[in-house]
Scaffold this motif. Structure first.
Motif, mmCIF file in Angstrom:
data_model
loop_
_atom_site.group_PDB
_atom_site.id
_atom_site.type_symbol
_atom_site.label_atom_id
_atom_site.label_comp_id
_atom_site.label_asym_id
_atom_site.label_seq_id
_atom_site.Cartn_x
_atom_site.Cartn_y
_atom_site.Cartn_z
ATOM 1 N N LEU A 1 -19.872 -15.720 -30.459
ATOM 2 C CA LEU A 1 -20.390 -15.711 -31.925
ATOM 3 C C LEU A 1 -21.610 -16.415 -32.534
ATOM 4 C CD1 LEU A 1 -16.711 -16.086 -33.591
ATOM 5 C CD2 LEU A 1 -18.079 -13.933 -33.533
ATOM 6 N N PRO A 2 -21.803 -17.616 -31.917
ATOM 7 C CA PRO A 2 -23.224 -18.226 -32.223
ATOM 8 C C PRO A 2 -24.306 -17.385 -32.056
ATOM 9 C CG PRO A 2 -21.800 -19.944 -31.418
ATOM 10 C CD PRO A 2 -20.971 -18.496 -31.411
ATOM 11 N N SER A 3 -24.125 -16.912 -30.604
ATOM 12 C CA SER A 3 -25.325 -16.213 -30.103
ATOM 13 C C SER A 3 -25.616 -14.780 -30.917
ATOM 14 C CB SER A 3 -24.889 -15.439 -28.670
ATOM 15 O OG SER A 3 -25.834 -14.743 -28.041
ATOM 16 N N LYS A 4 -24.323 -14.156 -31.280
ATOM 17 C CA LYS A 4 -24.778 -13.150 -32.333
ATOM 18 C C LYS A 4 -25.313 -13.374 -33.454
ATOM 19 C CE LYS A 4 -20.813 -10.151 -30.698
ATOM 20 N NZ LYS A 4 -19.598 -9.495 -31.118
ATOM 21 N N LEU A 5 -24.998 -14.670 -34.007
ATOM 22 C CA LEU A 5 -25.768 -15.220 -35.521
ATOM 23 C C LEU A 5 -27.213 -15.246 -35.367
ATOM 24 C CD1 LEU A 5 -25.412 -16.230 -38.147
ATOM 25 C CD2 LEU A 5 -24.831 -18.341 -37.360
#
Length: 315
Positions: free
Chosen positions: A132-136
């Motif tokens: 999730l942080p990577s997608k953000l």
């Protein structure tokens, strides 16, 4: 030397033998001159001992060892310095990046004419607190940089040698190497879908502190890319705008007061109007921003590399 494979690692004693032998099998079939540079980022296990044993078996293996842990960016930067190959490929040491991708990445640089090819782990085998942080970050980086990549942080990347010799990677900037490459004048950037394998040994090094560092470094790299050599353009423009807003409010309040006096209208005190304080704060902030830009400009103009430019061709 046609190919250099750079592998930064931290505490990967179990995966290194399998990875090096896998790279050797793949590259030997390509029938090209290659080297593998492994960079030990201050491992506390037996990883370096494993590297020295592997060196006895493989002449193409070169190793660098940091005295302490500096981070992946530092390891990559040092690997870039010593790389001799015309094409440079980086990959992680945890076996989640597949060496079988090397031939296609190599071909995209040599035959496709690209400066940089970034891997895209379209299907990932990571926990949600990592994906999730990577997608953000990837979405934010795409919007800010204008580079249409889905996975900026993928460790599996291929570069033309000129790229790695003309960029400096520090902090947590390894996440944003495509942005650094674009800033250095390399615009032929693309991506390739790569296989993301499940972790076989060890544990992930991802933590919440990397989330914060990545966000701050994104702001840093974008500021440096756009205003590193001309900070006055940013701070001066913002300061001037803020000061003009505050000055405009002060003029309006003064004119309103004079109008009321001239027409015998009872007017409240200027200092009782909230716009007085808003205008005052705007003028103070505007002045501070302008002075900040002026000081930043002085610092920038005294840098030893202020007139350093990369020349691609010369007659």
């Amino acid at each position: 030397m046609e190919l250099t494979v750079i592998v930064p690692f931290l505490n990967e004693e179990e995966s290194l033998p399998e990875l090096v032998r896998w790279i050797e099998r793949v590259c030997s079939k390509m029938e090209i001159g290659f080297e593998v540079v492994v960079v030990d980022d201050g491992s506390s296990d037996n990883s370096w001992k494993v590297v020295k044993e592997l060196k006895k078996e493989f002449d193409f293996l070169n190793g660098l060892r940091f005295r302490r842990n500096y981070g992946k960016s530092a390891a990559l930067n040092k690997g870039f310095e010593v790389a001799q190959g015309e094409v440079v490929i980086t990959m992680d040491a945890d076996l989640q990046d597949s060496p079988d991708e090397i031939p296609e990445l190599y071909a995209l640089i040599r035959e496709g004419g690209y400066d940089l090819v970034s891997g895209w782990k379209k299907k990932r085998h990571d926990p949600m607190n990592k994906t999730l942080p990577s997608k953000l970050f990837n979405r934010t980086a795409r919007i800010i940089s204008g580079i249409k990549l889905h996975d900026f942080n993928c460790g599996l990347k291929a570069y033309r040698c000129d790229v790695v010799k003309n960029i400096e990677v520090y902090g947590e900037m390894h996440r944003y190497i495509p942005i650094l490459a674009k800033r250095a004048g390399f615009h032929k950037i693309t991506e390739k879908v790569v296989v993301h394998r499940e972790r076989k040994y060890g544990v992930t090094k991802f933590g919440i502190e990397r989330f914060m560092k990545g966000f701050l470094d994104l702001l840093s790299v974008m500021f440096i890319s756009k205003f590193g050599n001309r900070p006055m353009h940013l701070f001066g423009a913002l300061g001037t705008l803020m000061f003009l807003i505050g000055f405009g409010l002060a003029i309006w309040l003064g004119a309103h007061k004079l109008y009321c006096v001239a027409h015998g209208v009872v007017a409240p005190l200027v200092t009782s109007n909230p716009f007085f304080y808003i205008g005052l704060v705007c003028m103070i902030l505007g002045t501070q921003l302008f002075v900040t830009g002026f000081l930043a400009e002085l610092v920038s103009r005294n840098r030893p590399d202020r007139n350093e430019y990369h020349v691609s061709e010369k007659f």
